[in-house]
Design an enzyme around this catalytic site. Sequence first.
Site: not given
Length: 248
Positions: A8, A10, A97, A166, A172, A209, A230
């Site tokens: 993803n 983003k 999300h 998630e 992150g 992560s 991500g």
Amino acid sequence: MMRYFIGNWKMFGVPKSINILNKINLFHSRDKNRNKYRIIITPPFTLLETYSKYFKNKKISIGSQNCYQKEQFSSNTAAISPYMIKSVGATYTIVGHSDNRSEGDTNKMLKDKVNFSLKNNLKVIFCIGENKQEKKNKKTLAVLKKQITNVLSKKLNKKNIIVAYEPVWSIGTGELPSADELKKTTIFIKKILKGIFKQKSPAVLYGGSVDGKNVESFKKIKEIDGFLIGGASKSSKKFIDIIKNYYR
Ligand code: 13P
């Protein structure tokens, strides 16, 4: 068991970022494990059409990161519907999300997004996950159950749904659930999904992560059907390392 490695992006990517996908595609074409997994990338809307066309006959599938909760056309400025996403060749969409939940996506909106996406032959990657406070208050399982049962129902085609767990606090941050904790949570999610979909759960992925190092600690959790990635999906090397180390 088929596994999924979903990247993803983003808010990342311009036309020339296709080089990243070319490298991933080249790796895949030479990987002896390639029949064991699927790669899906969700670039921003601006790149959906070119990337979808370019990878049409290749092994990378392209999806959108979100969609609007109306089916075809409407007078909502800047909104993009499942029909429009499908029309440019994308085959998946993420729905729910945490970025979008925190920007106001309600269960009713998510339900419409899922329904209209499936109706337009887009496969859905449905995201769920508890936040830090909910985890601290030991509400994780109750939150996940609600997020699932408020949106998914037995009339939907489970073959076209992937669920991505998630935990918001892990996105992150480099913070990860322990392998034990994650295994228990994944089994719980599958139990809820089996209750809805007559004994067979859609694939359930983990996201938050994930990188080339920590993926090794998750591969022993057989219940996890893959990963939603991500940050590490913006580099071909980092993304490929995740796949390599998963099968090592
Ligand atoms: P990170 O891998 O950067 O934590 O992001 C996870 C995610 O939100 C993917 O949808």
